[in-house]
Design a protein around this motif. Structure first.
Motif, PDB file in Angstrom:
ATOM      1  N   ILE A  89       0.883  -1.167   0.000  1.00 32.42           N
ATOM      2  CA  ILE A  89       0.000   0.000   0.000  1.00 32.42           C
ATOM      3  C   ILE A  89       0.919   1.214   0.000  1.00 32.42           C
ATOM      4  O   ILE A  89       1.644   1.450   0.966  1.00 32.42           O
ATOM      5  CB  ILE A  89      -0.903   0.030   1.261  1.00 32.42           C
ATOM      6  N   TYR A  90       0.923   1.958  -1.104  1.00 28.71           N
ATOM      7  CA  TYR A  90       1.855   3.069  -1.231  1.00 28.71           C
ATOM      8  C   TYR A  90       1.281   4.377  -0.696  1.00 28.71           C
ATOM      9  O   TYR A  90       1.997   5.307  -0.418  1.00 28.71           O
ATOM     10  CB  TYR A  90       2.261   3.253  -2.698  1.00 28.71           C
ATOM     11  N   GLY A  91      -0.030   4.465  -0.598  1.00 27.92           N
ATOM     12  CA  GLY A  91      -0.658   5.711  -0.146  1.00 27.92           C
ATOM     13  C   GLY A  91      -1.200   5.581   1.260  1.00 27.92           C
ATOM     14  O   GLY A  91      -0.654   4.848   2.086  1.00 27.92           O
ATOM     15  N   ALA A 151      -4.390   4.595   2.053  1.00 27.32           N
ATOM     16  CA  ALA A 151      -5.474   3.617   2.207  1.00 27.32           C
ATOM     17  C   ALA A 151      -5.058   2.549   3.211  1.00 27.32           C
ATOM     18  O   ALA A 151      -3.881   2.194   3.306  1.00 27.32           O
ATOM     19  CB  ALA A 151      -5.798   2.969   0.863  1.00 27.32           C
ATOM     20  N   LEU A 154      -7.062  -2.748   0.483  1.00 31.05           N
ATOM     21  CA  LEU A 154      -7.739  -2.777  -0.810  1.00 31.05           C
ATOM     22  C   LEU A 154      -9.018  -3.577  -0.650  1.00 31.05           C
ATOM     23  O   LEU A 154      -9.132  -4.390   0.261  1.00 31.05           O
ATOM     24  CB  LEU A 154      -6.843  -3.471  -1.834  1.00 31.05           C
ATOM     25  N   GLN A 158     -15.395   4.598   9.991  1.00 31.15           N
ATOM     26  CA  GLN A 158     -14.210   4.634   9.142  1.00 31.15           C
ATOM     27  C   GLN A 158     -14.162   5.899   8.289  1.00 31.15           C
ATOM     28  O   GLN A 158     -13.166   6.623   8.287  1.00 31.15           O
ATOM     29  CB  GLN A 158     -14.182   3.382   8.257  1.00 31.15           C
ATOM     30  N   PHE A 188      -8.349  14.104   7.526  1.00 28.35           N
ATOM     31  CA  PHE A 188      -7.798  14.611   6.269  1.00 28.35           C
ATOM     32  C   PHE A 188      -8.656  15.677   5.590  1.00 28.35           C
ATOM     33  O   PHE A 188      -8.267  16.219   4.572  1.00 28.35           O
ATOM     34  CB  PHE A 188      -7.569  13.447   5.294  1.00 28.35           C
ATOM     35  N   SER A 206     -14.353   2.713  -5.659  1.00 32.25           N
ATOM     36  CA  SER A 206     -13.326   1.673  -5.689  1.00 32.25           C
ATOM     37  C   SER A 206     -12.071   2.140  -6.420  1.00 32.25           C
ATOM     38  O   SER A 206     -10.955   1.796  -6.039  1.00 32.25           O
ATOM     39  CB  SER A 206     -13.863   0.410  -6.366  1.00 32.25           C
ATOM     40  N   ARG A 229     -10.158   4.333  -4.078  1.00 33.20           N
ATOM     41  CA  ARG A 229      -9.463   3.519  -3.084  1.00 33.20           C
ATOM     42  C   ARG A 229      -8.207   2.878  -3.688  1.00 33.20           C
ATOM     43  O   ARG A 229      -7.136   2.883  -3.076  1.00 33.20           O
ATOM     44  CB  ARG A 229     -10.426   2.432  -2.570  1.00 33.20           C
ATOM     45  N   ALA A 230      -8.334   2.350  -4.915  1.00 35.53           N
ATOM     46  CA  ALA A 230      -7.188   1.713  -5.570  1.00 35.53           C
ATOM     47  C   ALA A 230      -6.113   2.751  -5.903  1.00 35.53           C
ATOM     48  O   ALA A 230      -4.914   2.490  -5.755  1.00 35.53           O
ATOM     49  CB  ALA A 230      -7.642   0.988  -6.833  1.00 35.53           C
ATOM     50  N   ASP A 282      -5.534   5.566  -4.330  1.00 35.00           N
ATOM     51  CA  ASP A 282      -4.918   5.898  -3.044  1.00 35.00           C
ATOM     52  C   ASP A 282      -3.913   4.816  -2.660  1.00 35.00           C
ATOM     53  O   ASP A 282      -2.742   5.101  -2.354  1.00 35.00           O
ATOM     54  CB  ASP A 282      -6.033   6.022  -1.997  1.00 35.00           C
ATOM     55  N   ALA A 283      -4.330   3.565  -2.710  1.00 36.01           N
ATOM     56  CA  ALA A 283      -3.448   2.454  -2.327  1.00 36.01           C
ATOM     57  C   ALA A 283      -2.203   2.409  -3.208  1.00 36.01           C
ATOM     58  O   ALA A 283      -1.106   2.112  -2.740  1.00 36.01           O
ATOM     59  CB  ALA A 283      -4.203   1.129  -2.409  1.00 36.01           C
ATOM     60  N   ALA A 284      -2.369   2.736  -4.485  1.00 35.48           N
ATOM     61  CA  ALA A 284      -1.235   2.718  -5.414  1.00 35.48           C
ATOM     62  C   ALA A 284      -0.362   3.957  -5.275  1.00 35.48           C
ATOM     63  O   ALA A 284       0.610   4.126  -6.009  1.00 35.48           O
ATOM     64  CB  ALA A 284      -1.740   2.582  -6.855  1.00 35.48           C
ATOM     65  N   GLY A 285      -0.716   4.847  -4.355  1.00 35.81           N
ATOM     66  CA  GLY A 285       0.088   6.042  -4.116  1.00 35.81           C
ATOM     67  C   GLY A 285      -0.063   7.115  -5.175  1.00 35.81           C
ATOM     68  O   GLY A 285       0.855   7.912  -5.386  1.00 35.81           O
ATOM     69  N   SER A 289     -10.664   6.966   1.232  1.00 36.19           N
ATOM     70  CA  SER A 289      -9.661   7.406   0.262  1.00 36.19           C
ATOM     71  C   SER A 289     -10.023   8.731  -0.404  1.00 36.19           C
ATOM     72  O   SER A 289      -9.140   9.477  -0.826  1.00 36.19           O
ATOM     73  CB  SER A 289      -9.435   6.325  -0.799  1.00 36.19           C
ATOM     74  N   HIS A 293      -8.038  11.214   1.166  1.00 40.34           N
ATOM     75  CA  HIS A 293      -6.593  10.993   1.246  1.00 40.34           C
ATOM     76  C   HIS A 293      -5.804  11.631   0.124  1.00 40.34           C
ATOM     77  O   HIS A 293      -4.609  11.835   0.250  1.00 40.34           O
ATOM     78  CB  HIS A 293      -6.296   9.494   1.238  1.00 40.34           C
TER      79      HIS A 293
END
Lengths: 253, 253
Positions: free
Chosen positions: A225-227, A229, A232, B24, B32, B118, B121-122, B124-127, B152, B155
């Motif tokens: 997880i780079y950010g 979040a 996933l 959440q 944020f 979604s 969220r993805a 965000d997770a991928a930075g 996200s 974020h």
């Protein structure tokens, strides 16, 4: 006549059949599964004559019905003119897990039908040999599962009601390594032999995988997880894991 | 008093605010973004005292309310005891696309709120450095978007109402290549310089990207489909593309 047919459908649904709605699902069901009966409007039958032909070719019954009847059969808001009664395939576990299997997804306690359908679709796209579900996972005949799998439910063996220990034992006997996907694990990276035949174990949307499942697997693997979040969603995580394996397996060939 | 508060919320919603429901989303909004007001039950306030403290620390108002009032404010089935009125951040395009941006997602005509959430969220997770949406995409303040983004949305800069041509021009000016994700393109593979700063363009769930958008992009890229699936769903495809870039960018560092 209408009422009789409808109740017949409902009886069938309790007897090892389920419903597929709309052209895309009905077409895949006709091609890859057994459609016992297709309820279709005259307009849809004209437009989608390929689906009608395929059902008839394989011995299924095509019933011309009004839009209202089609909608009543499937309880869907928008069945787009057709609904199929599809016979449930009761695949044995060896249909998914056998000596030639390279990629299998096991769903442990996955409850959300949309997630289960999306994982089926991702597993199909990634070329998986099968999907196996735990006894407490969502029924794959659930209309939302069928809809969100967009036909993939009919493309690969989906084996239900298999205990995790049985699935892991079968996977190991077939020469597969067993990876649990869980945020607590080591990062998915080059230290893993992703090209090796792999069974991925995915857990519940909210609580993930319990400790006693994690300890049964060979490795516990988490996605980077780079950010900011926290995680996933299940279907996204499953797609990333399955595609990582599929890509590595093909690159190694 | 209840009715006054409720209508006040509805007025605010029309004036640049939106609602976040449940612990959440409310926690991420408090951390944020700017929570103007938090409606919370006494039980939830006790259990989630960190959220209450964060809202108060940043000058937001905390309103103790009954479960009924909380539910009425947000029209949600299960708000889990709290709903926040969050001020909309009107990020300028340069908040997402600037000379330091390495990864941006542009959503063209994405209509389904669950998909948009979604993808957020993805991303965000991928930075990713930001998400940008077209004028005809779903409103990111839609409760289903907020819910499925699982925080996200707060974020990373989400910039709305940006025309595709403007986004592409800004991306190029910032030194980014522009990849359209579309089944008609070349396969995602080593021929692509995935480590280069990239803006990914994702299209509508049903019809994808129109020809005039594809021609504006530097490359049209498709994901490999190894099985019988016709395609991947939007959020899954976006996650695979964004993670491919994020991984390559980090490997090249």
């Amino acid at each position: 006549v209408r009422a009789r047919r409808l109740s017949e459908v409902k009886v069938r649904a309790a007897e090892g059949a389920f419903l597929a709605e709309g052209p895309q699902s009905c077409r895949e069901a006709a091609r890859f599964a057994t459609v016992e009966r297709l309820f279709i409007t005259a307009a849809a039958a004209q437009r989608y004559d390929d689906i009608v032909a395929e059902v008839e070719r394989k011995g299924g019954e095509v019933v011309l019905a009004s839009e209202d009847v089609v909608a009543a059969v499937c309880d869907s808001v928008n069945p787009q003119g057709m609904v199929a009664v599809v016979l449930q395939d009761n695949h044995p576990l060896r249909a998914a897990i056998h000596s030639g299997s390279r990629l299998v997804a096991y769903l442990a306690s996955v409850r959300d039908p949309g997630n289960a359908g999306s994982v089926l679709r991702a597993a199909d796209a990634a070329g998986a040999d099968g999907v196996v579900t735990s006894p407490d996972s969502v029924d794959l005949g659930n209309p939302k599962v069928v809809r969100s799998s967009v036909g993939s439910l009919f493309h690969l063996p989906a084996v239900t009601n298999v205990d995790i220990a049985e699935a892991i034992a079968a996977g190991r006997a077939a020469g597969m390594q067993v990876f649990a996907a869980d945020g607590s694990g080591e990062l998915l990276g080059p230290q893993l032999d992703l090209a090796h035949p792999t069974m991925w174990v995915f857990g519940n949307e909210a609580w993930g995988l319990p400790e006693n499942v994690l300890t049964q697997c060979d490795r516990v693997v988490s996605l980077p997880i780079y950010g900011k979040a926290e995680s996933l969603n299940l279907a996204t995580a499953a797609a990333l894991c399955l595609y990582a394996s599929a890509g590595a397996q093909r690159a190694a060939q």
